[in-house]
Design a protein around this motif. Structure first.
Motif, short mmCIF file in Angstrom:
data_model
loop_
_atom_site.label_atom_id
_atom_site.label_comp_id
_atom_site.label_asym_id
_atom_site.label_seq_id
_atom_site.Cartn_x
_atom_site.Cartn_y
_atom_site.Cartn_z
N SER A 58 50.33 34.97 7.25
CA SER A 58 49.80 34.94 8.62
C SER A 58 48.30 34.72 8.60
O SER A 58 47.63 35.10 7.65
N VAL A 59 47.82 34.11 9.67
CA VAL A 59 46.37 34.03 9.88
C VAL A 59 46.01 35.34 10.58
O VAL A 59 46.52 35.64 11.66
N VAL A 60 45.15 36.15 9.94
CA VAL A 60 44.85 37.47 10.50
C VAL A 60 43.46 37.52 11.14
O VAL A 60 43.15 38.48 11.85
N ALA A 61 42.64 36.52 10.91
CA ALA A 61 41.32 36.48 11.53
C ALA A 61 40.78 35.06 11.47
O ALA A 61 41.19 34.27 10.61
N VAL A 62 39.87 34.76 12.38
CA VAL A 62 39.18 33.46 12.36
C VAL A 62 37.71 33.72 12.66
O VAL A 62 37.36 34.68 13.32
N LYS A 63 36.86 32.86 12.12
CA LYS A 63 35.44 32.96 12.43
C LYS A 63 34.76 31.62 12.27
O LYS A 63 35.31 30.70 11.64
N SER A 64 33.56 31.52 12.82
CA SER A 64 32.80 30.28 12.73
C SER A 64 31.32 30.59 12.86
O SER A 64 30.92 31.44 13.65
N ASP A 65 30.53 29.88 12.08
CA ASP A 65 29.07 30.02 12.18
C ASP A 65 28.56 29.56 13.54
O ASP A 65 27.46 29.91 13.95
N ALA A 66 29.36 28.75 14.24
CA ALA A 66 28.90 28.17 15.51
C ALA A 66 29.09 29.11 16.69
O ALA A 66 28.66 28.82 17.80
N ALA A 67 29.75 30.26 16.45
CA ALA A 67 30.05 31.18 17.55
C ALA A 67 29.83 32.62 17.13
O ALA A 67 29.92 32.96 15.95
N THR A 68 29.56 33.48 18.12
CA THR A 68 29.37 34.90 17.82
C THR A 68 30.67 35.51 17.30
O THR A 68 30.68 36.33 16.40
N SER A 69 31.79 35.09 17.89
CA SER A 69 33.09 35.56 17.40
C SER A 69 34.14 34.51 17.70
O SER A 69 33.87 33.52 18.38
N ALA A 70 35.33 34.74 17.16
CA ALA A 70 36.43 33.80 17.39
C ALA A 70 37.73 34.58 17.41
O ALA A 70 37.85 35.62 16.75
N GLU A 71 38.68 34.08 18.17
CA GLU A 71 39.98 34.75 18.28
C GLU A 71 41.09 33.71 18.23
O GLU A 71 40.87 32.54 18.52
N ILE A 72 42.29 34.20 17.88
CA ILE A 72 43.48 33.35 17.98
C ILE A 72 44.10 33.66 19.34
O ILE A 72 44.29 34.83 19.68
N HIS A 73 44.37 32.62 20.13
CA HIS A 73 44.94 32.82 21.46
C HIS A 73 46.28 32.14 21.60
O HIS A 73 46.51 31.09 21.00
N SER A 74 47.13 32.74 22.41
CA SER A 74 48.33 32.04 22.85
C SER A 74 48.06 31.60 24.28
O SER A 74 47.14 32.11 24.93
N MET A 75 48.82 30.64 24.76
CA MET A 75 48.65 30.20 26.14
C MET A 75 50.03 30.08 26.75
O MET A 75 50.95 29.55 26.15
N SER A 76 50.17 30.63 27.93
CA SER A 76 51.46 30.51 28.58
C SER A 76 51.27 30.26 30.07
O SER A 76 50.24 30.58 30.66
N ASN A 77 52.30 29.66 30.65
CA ASN A 77 52.28 29.34 32.08
C ASN A 77 52.90 30.52 32.82
O ASN A 77 54.08 30.77 32.74
N ASP A 78 52.05 31.24 33.56
CA ASP A 78 52.50 32.42 34.27
C ASP A 78 52.51 32.10 35.77
O ASP A 78 51.49 32.23 36.44
N GLY A 79 53.64 31.65 36.27
CA GLY A 79 53.76 31.30 37.69
C GLY A 79 52.80 30.21 38.11
O GLY A 79 52.20 30.29 39.18
N GLY A 80 52.61 29.22 37.26
CA GLY A 80 51.74 28.10 37.61
C GLY A 80 50.30 28.30 37.17
O GLY A 80 49.48 27.40 37.28
N VAL A 81 49.98 29.48 36.67
CA VAL A 81 48.63 29.75 36.19
C VAL A 81 48.66 29.86 34.66
O VAL A 81 49.43 30.64 34.11
#
Ligand code: CU
Length: 148
Positions: A58-81
């Motif tokens: 599994s990917v347990v963390a992400v980071k980048s010098d270009a940002a203060t922090s980074a996260e793994i996100h999921s995206m879902s359609n919740d009633g059109g949003v």
């Protein structure tokens, strides 16, 4: 006759070399890494890529010098949003290509330090862990692109 045989043997051993090199332990592979270009003042940016592990991990963390922090996100359609949610880990089933893409799971750079312009490269580090094993850092350069 003997000389000819020797030549054949030498040729074979040379040919066998590339095969021996590819037999090295397989590693996590990342391809098609890109980051979405940002406009001035924008604080977040999505990073997308394909990742494949030879073993369950599994990917347990992400980071980048270009940002203060980074996260793994999921995206879902919740009633059109479209809603994003932070994932604690991203599963990498053995030998399956997992794709991070717009509208789906993605890496989100938070509080980016500068505007991301097309053609630039953004360094991203993914921390990958197999169950019961040490964490391994996999780094990749994501090319900044405009959204198609
Ligand atoms: Cu996000």
């Amino acid at each position: 006759m003997l000389v000819q045989l020797l030549r054949v043997c030498t040729g074979l051993s040379l040919l066998a070399l590339p095969g021996a090199l590819t037999a090295a332990p397989p590693v996590v592979q990342i391809s098609d890494a890109w980051a979405r270009a940002t406009v001035p003042g924008q604080k977040v940016a999505g990073v997308y890529l394909k990742i494949r592990s030879p073993r369950d991990a599994s990917v347990v963390a992400v980071k980048s010098d270009a940002a203060t922090s980074a996260e793994i996100h999921s995206m879902s359609n919740d009633g059109g949003v479209m809603k994003m949610r932070k994932l604690d880990a991203l599963a990498l089933p053995a030998d399956q290509t997992v794709q991070l893409k717009p509208g789906g799971n993605h890496i989100m750079l938070l509080d980016i330090k500068r505007q991301l312009k097309p053609g630039e490269k953004v360094p991203v580090i993914l921390v990958v862990q197999e169950r019961g094993k040490k964490k391994v850092k996999v780094s990749v350069e994501a090319e900044v692109r405009e959204m198609q």
